[in-house]
Scaffold this active site. Sequence first.
Site, PDB file in Angstrom:
ATOM      1  N   SER A  87      21.439 -75.174  39.490  1.00 44.86           N
ATOM      2  CA  SER A  87      20.370 -76.062  39.047  1.00 44.86           C
ATOM      3  C   SER A  87      19.751 -75.536  37.748  1.00 44.86           C
ATOM      4  O   SER A  87      20.459 -75.253  36.795  1.00 44.86           O
ATOM      5  CB  SER A  87      19.333 -76.214  40.159  1.00 44.86           C
ATOM      6  OG  SER A  87      18.506 -77.333  39.911  1.00 44.86           O
ATOM      7  N   ASP A 199      23.016 -81.655  42.376  1.00 46.35           N
ATOM      8  CA  ASP A 199      22.372 -80.348  42.265  1.00 46.35           C
ATOM      9  C   ASP A 199      22.951 -79.333  43.246  1.00 46.35           C
ATOM     10  O   ASP A 199      22.995 -79.564  44.457  1.00 46.35           O
ATOM     11  CB  ASP A 199      20.882 -80.537  42.533  1.00 46.35           C
ATOM     12  CG  ASP A 199      20.054 -79.310  42.207  1.00 46.35           C
ATOM     13  OD1 ASP A 199      20.283 -78.258  42.836  1.00 46.35           O
ATOM     14  OD2 ASP A 199      19.184 -79.403  41.329  1.00 46.35           O
TER      15      ASP A 199
END
Length: 292
Positions: A87, A199
Amino acid sequence: MHTLSKQILVPPIVGILVGLLAGCATAPIDYTAADAPYAAPLVRTTAARPVIGLVLGAGGSRGFAHVGVLKALEEAGIEADVIVGVSSGAVVAALHAGGMRAAELKATALDIEDDDLLDFTLFGPGMIQGGRLQSYINESLRNRPIEALPKPFAAVVAERATNRMVIFNRGNTGMAVRASASVPKLFWPVVIRGTEYVDGGVASRLPASVARDMGADIVIAVDVSWRGVDSDKADIVIRPQTIRTRITDFSQKIANLAAGEEAAQEVVPQIRELLVRVAAAKSQPLQVGIAR
């Protein structure tokens, strides 16, 4: 006069709306080009000295703290040999793996604004398309693919359908980072060869095991999530006292940079002690089959 003002004002407004509508795609495209990122078998880094792995975890805009961590470690002479990002951690990890030192990373972080990375859209499966982030990373790294970066780097992503962790370590660096940072419902998923990726924090917010699989003898993980993420595969976990902000809120980046630096400075003695112990252990010959 009132009628005339309408005649003057309405056409520009209509033109703007038409332009926005024309420029907005409504669905992700499927990336099938040869440079699209993919997961290759991990190659273990080996050395006579201790191999250090650094894992930069998920945490949205709190990821600015990762830059402070790198600054403190660099000043202490502690260099990562392999680096893993997930991320927002993947953004910093990719730039560092690409050769950016702490001073340059800090200057970049202080200079960057949210609209340099975030392209908000009117339509589609999320508020942010993600192409701007991809372009920023690739331009910063002179369009080098992951395998051409100076340091071994892996971006952790998740398959949207299964939440399965996938490790991108080859191909387009910017696209890999974009996929790793594509928070579901906020960012558009990234579609690569027919599979949707989101993500990496969906699969693992602090994937220390990946650095271990890349050959790290010592794994330093940085948790900026405020969730106290467990990471039993890490030797040392740094948890900066970052300021809680929205994922896309960059207003506290200076404070979070400082928090990362302070937290890393506190564990430098611990890291040095660990380095001494691991170095001593690696220098000992392996004793096998000695009769008693």
